[in-house]
Design a protein around this motif. Structure first.
Motif, PDB file in Angstrom:
ATOM      1  N   LEU A  38       0.855  -1.129   0.012  1.00 11.16           N
ATOM      2  CA  LEU A  38       0.121  -0.053  -0.053  1.00 11.16           C
ATOM      3  C   LEU A  38       0.709   1.244  -0.078  1.00 11.16           C
ATOM      4  CD1 LEU A  38      -2.929  -0.784   2.380  1.00 11.16           C
ATOM      5  CD2 LEU A  38      -3.211   0.047   0.020  1.00 11.16           C
ATOM      6  N   VAL A  39       1.952   1.249   0.659  1.00  9.09           N
ATOM      7  CA  VAL A  39       2.844   2.316   0.872  1.00  9.09           C
ATOM      8  C   VAL A  39       3.431   2.634  -0.648  1.00  9.09           C
ATOM      9  CG1 VAL A  39       4.944   3.455   1.774  1.00  9.09           C
ATOM     10  CG2 VAL A  39       3.415   2.386   3.502  1.00  9.09           C
ATOM     11  N   ARG A  40       3.906   1.728  -1.557  1.00 10.36           N
ATOM     12  CA  ARG A  40       4.156   1.619  -2.654  1.00 10.36           C
ATOM     13  C   ARG A  40       3.103   2.274  -3.356  1.00 10.36           C
ATOM     14  NH1 ARG A  40       3.728  -1.054  -7.024  1.00 10.36           N
ATOM     15  NH2 ARG A  40       2.536  -2.712  -5.882  1.00 10.36           N
ATOM     16  N   GLN A  41       1.951   1.859  -3.478  1.00  9.16           N
ATOM     17  CA  GLN A  41       1.097   2.111  -4.388  1.00  9.16           C
ATOM     18  C   GLN A  41       0.545   3.746  -4.265  1.00  9.16           C
ATOM     19  OE1 GLN A  41      -1.708  -0.781  -6.010  1.00  9.16           O
ATOM     20  NE2 GLN A  41      -3.321   0.654  -6.258  1.00  9.16           N
ATOM     21  N   VAL A  42       0.216   3.875  -2.924  1.00  8.49           N
ATOM     22  CA  VAL A  42      -0.244   4.944  -2.719  1.00  8.49           C
ATOM     23  C   VAL A  42       0.487   6.179  -2.799  1.00  8.49           C
ATOM     24  CG1 VAL A  42      -1.993   6.436  -1.025  1.00  8.49           C
ATOM     25  CG2 VAL A  42      -2.033   3.620  -1.018  1.00  8.49           C
ATOM     26  N   ALA A  43       1.691   6.011  -2.451  1.00  7.45           N
ATOM     27  CA  ALA A  43       2.704   6.971  -2.402  1.00  7.45           C
ATOM     28  C   ALA A  43       3.124   7.395  -3.836  1.00  7.45           C
ATOM     29  CB  ALA A  43       4.154   6.532  -1.804  1.00  7.45           C
ATOM     30  N   GLN A  44       3.315   6.274  -4.954  1.00  6.39           N
ATOM     31  CA  GLN A  44       3.411   6.394  -6.005  1.00  6.39           C
ATOM     32  C   GLN A  44       2.302   7.282  -6.856  1.00  6.39           C
ATOM     33  OE1 GLN A  44       4.740   3.096  -8.411  1.00  6.39           O
ATOM     34  NE2 GLN A  44       3.439   3.409 -10.280  1.00  6.39           N
ATOM     35  N   HIS A  45       0.908   6.806  -6.372  1.00  5.94           N
ATOM     36  CA  HIS A  45      -0.062   7.496  -6.754  1.00  5.94           C
ATOM     37  C   HIS A  45       0.171   9.114  -6.354  1.00  5.94           C
ATOM     38  CE1 HIS A  45      -4.836   7.213  -7.446  1.00  5.94           C
ATOM     39  NE2 HIS A  45      -4.256   8.413  -7.955  1.00  5.94           N
ATOM     40  N   ALA A  46       0.161   9.504  -5.046  1.00  2.00           N
ATOM     41  CA  ALA A  46       0.406  10.876  -4.599  1.00  2.00           C
ATOM     42  C   ALA A  46       1.553  11.485  -5.286  1.00  2.00           C
ATOM     43  CB  ALA A  46       1.031  10.812  -3.039  1.00  2.00           C
ATOM     44  N   ASP A  78      -6.540  21.477  -8.278  1.00  2.90           N
ATOM     45  CA  ASP A  78      -7.079  20.115  -7.736  1.00  2.90           C
ATOM     46  C   ASP A  78      -6.203  18.905  -7.826  1.00  2.90           C
ATOM     47  OD1 ASP A  78      -9.777  21.243  -7.909  1.00  2.90           O
ATOM     48  OD2 ASP A  78     -10.340  20.284  -9.641  1.00  2.90           O
ATOM     49  N   GLU A  79      -4.944  18.957  -8.632  1.00  2.07           N
ATOM     50  CA  GLU A  79      -4.373  17.746  -8.651  1.00  2.07           C
ATOM     51  C   GLU A  79      -3.413  18.011  -7.305  1.00  2.07           C
ATOM     52  OE1 GLU A  79      -4.984  15.781 -10.737  1.00  2.07           O
ATOM     53  OE2 GLU A  79      -5.741  16.678 -12.681  1.00  2.07           O
ATOM     54  N   ALA A  80      -3.054  19.321  -7.103  1.00  3.43           N
ATOM     55  CA  ALA A  80      -2.316  19.313  -5.692  1.00  3.43           C
ATOM     56  C   ALA A  80      -2.915  18.789  -4.559  1.00  3.43           C
ATOM     57  CB  ALA A  80      -1.826  20.754  -5.554  1.00  3.43           C
ATOM     58  N   GLY A  81      -4.318  19.289  -4.487  1.00  4.42           N
ATOM     59  CA  GLY A  81      -5.005  18.574  -3.497  1.00  4.42           C
ATOM     60  C   GLY A  81      -5.172  16.895  -3.607  1.00  4.42           C
ATOM     61  N   HIS A  82      -5.213  16.459  -4.682  1.00  3.12           N
ATOM     62  CA  HIS A  82      -5.315  14.937  -4.760  1.00  3.12           C
ATOM     63  C   HIS A  82      -4.150  14.518  -4.072  1.00  3.12           C
ATOM     64  CE1 HIS A  82      -8.064  15.271  -8.565  1.00  3.12           C
ATOM     65  NE2 HIS A  82      -8.669  15.858  -7.362  1.00  3.12           N
ATOM     66  N   GLY A  83      -2.780  15.045  -4.470  1.00  3.63           N
ATOM     67  CA  GLY A  83      -1.588  14.682  -3.834  1.00  3.63           C
ATOM     68  C   GLY A  83      -1.726  14.683  -2.411  1.00  3.63           C
ATOM     69  N   LEU A  84      -2.438  15.738  -1.850  1.00  2.00           N
ATOM     70  CA  LEU A  84      -2.353  16.202  -0.539  1.00  2.00           C
ATOM     71  C   LEU A  84      -3.260  14.963   0.474  1.00  2.00           C
ATOM     72  CD1 LEU A  84      -2.291  19.834   0.040  1.00  2.00           C
ATOM     73  CD2 LEU A  84      -0.314  18.230  -0.236  1.00  2.00           C
ATOM     74  N   TYR A  85      -4.632  14.788  -0.440  1.00  4.87           N
ATOM     75  CA  TYR A  85      -5.257  13.403   0.455  1.00  4.87           C
ATOM     76  C   TYR A  85      -4.583  12.294   0.290  1.00  4.87           C
ATOM     77  CZ  TYR A  85      -9.036  16.268  -2.002  1.00  4.87           C
ATOM     78  OH  TYR A  85     -10.011  17.304  -2.326  1.00  4.87           O
ATOM     79  N   LEU A  86      -3.698  11.979  -0.618  1.00  4.14           N
ATOM     80  CA  LEU A  86      -3.107  10.686  -0.809  1.00  4.14           C
ATOM     81  C   LEU A  86      -1.942  10.633   0.019  1.00  4.14           C
ATOM     82  CD1 LEU A  86      -3.669  10.132  -4.670  1.00  4.14           C
ATOM     83  CD2 LEU A  86      -4.530   8.644  -2.977  1.00  4.14           C
ATOM     84  N   TYR A  87      -1.251  11.805   0.124  1.00  2.00           N
ATOM     85  CA  TYR A  87       0.008  11.706   0.967  1.00  2.00           C
ATOM     86  C   TYR A  87      -0.499  11.225   2.549  1.00  2.00           C
ATOM     87  CZ  TYR A  87       3.552  13.233  -2.254  1.00  2.00           C
ATOM     88  OH  TYR A  87       4.274  13.333  -3.066  1.00  2.00           O
ATOM     89  N   SER A  88      -1.677  12.097   2.764  1.00  2.00           N
ATOM     90  CA  SER A  88      -2.448  11.839   4.283  1.00  2.00           C
ATOM     91  C   SER A  88      -2.789  10.353   4.426  1.00  2.00           C
ATOM     92  CB  SER A  88      -3.684  12.789   4.439  1.00  2.00           C
ATOM     93  OG  SER A  88      -3.265  14.091   4.365  1.00  2.00           O
ATOM     94  N   ILE A 156     -12.933   8.657  -3.627  1.00  2.00           N
ATOM     95  CA  ILE A 156     -14.081   9.114  -4.067  1.00  2.00           C
ATOM     96  C   ILE A 156     -14.202  10.500  -4.324  1.00  2.00           C
ATOM     97  CG2 ILE A 156     -16.623   9.415  -2.876  1.00  2.00           C
ATOM     98  CD1 ILE A 156     -15.991   6.844  -1.019  1.00  2.00           C
ATOM     99  N   ARG A 157     -13.653  11.148  -3.696  1.00  2.00           N
ATOM    100  CA  ARG A 157     -13.622  12.697  -4.188  1.00  2.00           C
ATOM    101  C   ARG A 157     -12.614  12.892  -5.273  1.00  2.00           C
ATOM    102  NH1 ARG A 157     -12.597  17.796  -0.064  1.00  2.00           N
ATOM    103  NH2 ARG A 157     -12.415  19.304  -1.832  1.00  2.00           N
ATOM    104  N   ILE A 158     -11.382  12.210  -5.200  1.00  2.00           N
ATOM    105  CA  ILE A 158     -10.548  12.397  -6.480  1.00  2.00           C
ATOM    106  C   ILE A 158     -11.214  12.033  -7.689  1.00  2.00           C
ATOM    107  CG2 ILE A 158      -8.535  11.463  -7.438  1.00  2.00           C
ATOM    108  CD1 ILE A 158      -7.315  11.288  -4.638  1.00  2.00           C
ATOM    109  N   CYS A 159     -12.018  10.889  -7.669  1.00  2.00           N
ATOM    110  CA  CYS A 159     -12.533  10.541  -8.778  1.00  2.00           C
ATOM    111  C   CYS A 159     -13.879  11.635  -9.346  1.00  2.00           C
ATOM    112  CB  CYS A 159     -13.364   9.211  -8.878  1.00  2.00           C
ATOM    113  SG  CYS A 159     -12.358   7.847  -8.831  1.00  2.00           S
TER     114      CYS A 159
END
Ligand code: BYC
Length: 312
Positions: A38-46, A78-88, A156-159
């Motif tokens: 999960l750390v690998r995938q979610v961080a890569q996503h962020a 918006d993309e910055a916001g997505h990064g932040l949700y995913l880092y969180s 959900i919000r990102i989509c």
């Protein structure tokens, strides 16, 4: 210390939760390998969301009208916001955003291959919205039901926002297609460059995908890379027809994909250098925020302050 028997029981409980399609939450027991994946995938996503601001961001100062500039600014923000949700979400797995950024900058973590291609014309802003955000939606809608709670909820919000981005990209391209021959040629040229890299966003073919089987057993992924790639092609073909562009139909070049993933794409160096510069330039902001947070908690009046710093 947990004994082997306890560990087996914990593992069985964990898998039962997944099989019931319930969520795993940060305080639940989870196998180390699940956490690492999960750390690998979610961080890569962020990282992808944050690095993904660069190609389109380069056009903010050159947008052809105030309206286009406002749309693009909002989209990149918006993309910055997505990064932040995913880092969180990643932080709930016990790894800090500082550590994750260091891993990105030093090349120990990846980001999506697509952002190593340049945005060469304003048509690319539309194509990125239509194809890149479109591919992202296809990949991410199933992730809303992923087994790890914070990741699924962030998705959900990102989509919702990505769907909006896809439409704004399509609307931009449609406007250009209703314009001059030169504008129509710009759109087709842009689609020619982005189509194959967009298809490669879904990852390698299933036979070469090292992680899919285990990630599906853990409910992190719910579809294989090839399934989602096929769904995207099916979804996009009628849209291309309505737009009046042709989608290139030659084979995907997986050697090119691996070259880009390993750092040899057209913009890899530039993207990381830019990210490093921004991280270094922002050091004083992080220090000031940390000092302020320290002041907040140590101050006898600390509880009078909300996290926004305003007196409550
Ligand atoms: N690029 O076993 P596999 C956005 C790596 S941003 C680079 O199939 P997995 C947007 C993979 O990490 C949206 N590397 O992996 C932002 C693995 O290497 P390691 C970005 C890739 O994880 C701004 C190896 O190849 N979306 O929408 O099961 C503006 C083998 O692959 C790529 C996400 O991040 C790639 N394309 O499946 C506009 C979605 N593909 O780590 C838009 C979340 C594979 O084992 N991620 N690799 O050394 C996922 O869904 C999955 O991680 C993937 C790959 C489907 C991408």
């Amino acid at each position: 210390m947990t004994s082997a028997v306890d560990e087996a029981q914990l593992e069985a409980g964990f898998q039962a939760t997944i099989d019931r399609k319930d969520r795993i939450e940060p305080r639940d027991w989870m196998p180390d390998a699940y956490r690492r994946t999960l750390v690998r995938q979610v961080a890569q996503h962020a990282h992808s969301e944050i690095i993904g601001m660069q190609p389109e961001g380069s056009w903010i100062g050159r947008a052809p009208s105030l309206r286009r500039k406002a749309i693009l600014l909002a989209k990149v923000q918006d993309e910055a916001g997505h990064g932040l949700y995913l880092y969180s979400a990643t932080e709930t797995l016990g790894v800090s955003r500082d550590e994750l950024t260091e891993m990105l900058i030093s090349g120990r973590q990846k980001y999506s291959s697509i952002f190593n291609y340049p945005a060469l014309s304003y048509a690319d802003v539309g194509t990125i919205g239509w194809l890149v955000d479109g591919a992202a939606i296809c990949n991410q809608v199933p992730l809303c039901r992923t087994s790890f709670g914070p990741y699924g909820r962030a998705m959900i919000r990102i989509c919702k926002e990505e769907s909006f981005h896809q439409r704004q990209g399509y609307e931009l391209l449609m406007t250009m297609m209703r314009g001059t021959d030169e504008q129509r040629a710009m759109v087709q040229e842009s689609v020619n460059r982005f189509w194959k890299p967009a298809l490669m966003m879904f990852g390698p073919p299933d036979a070469e995908s090292a992680n899919t089987e285990q990630s599906m057993a853990w409910g992190i992924k719910t579809h294989t890379n090839d399934e989602l790639r096929a769904r995207f092609i099916e979804m996009t073909a009628p849209q291309a027809e309505a737009l009046g562009v042709t989608l290139p139909d030659n084979e995907l070049d997986w050697d090119e994909f691996w070259t880009v993933v390993k750092g040899g794409g057209p913009c890899n160096e530039q993207r990381i250098a830019h990210r490093k510069q921004a991280w270094d330039d922002g050091a004083w902001v992080r220090e000031a925020a940390a000092a302020f947070a320290g002041l907040d908690t140590s101050s006898p009046r600390g509880s009078d302050y909300s996290i926004t710093g305003r007196q409550s």
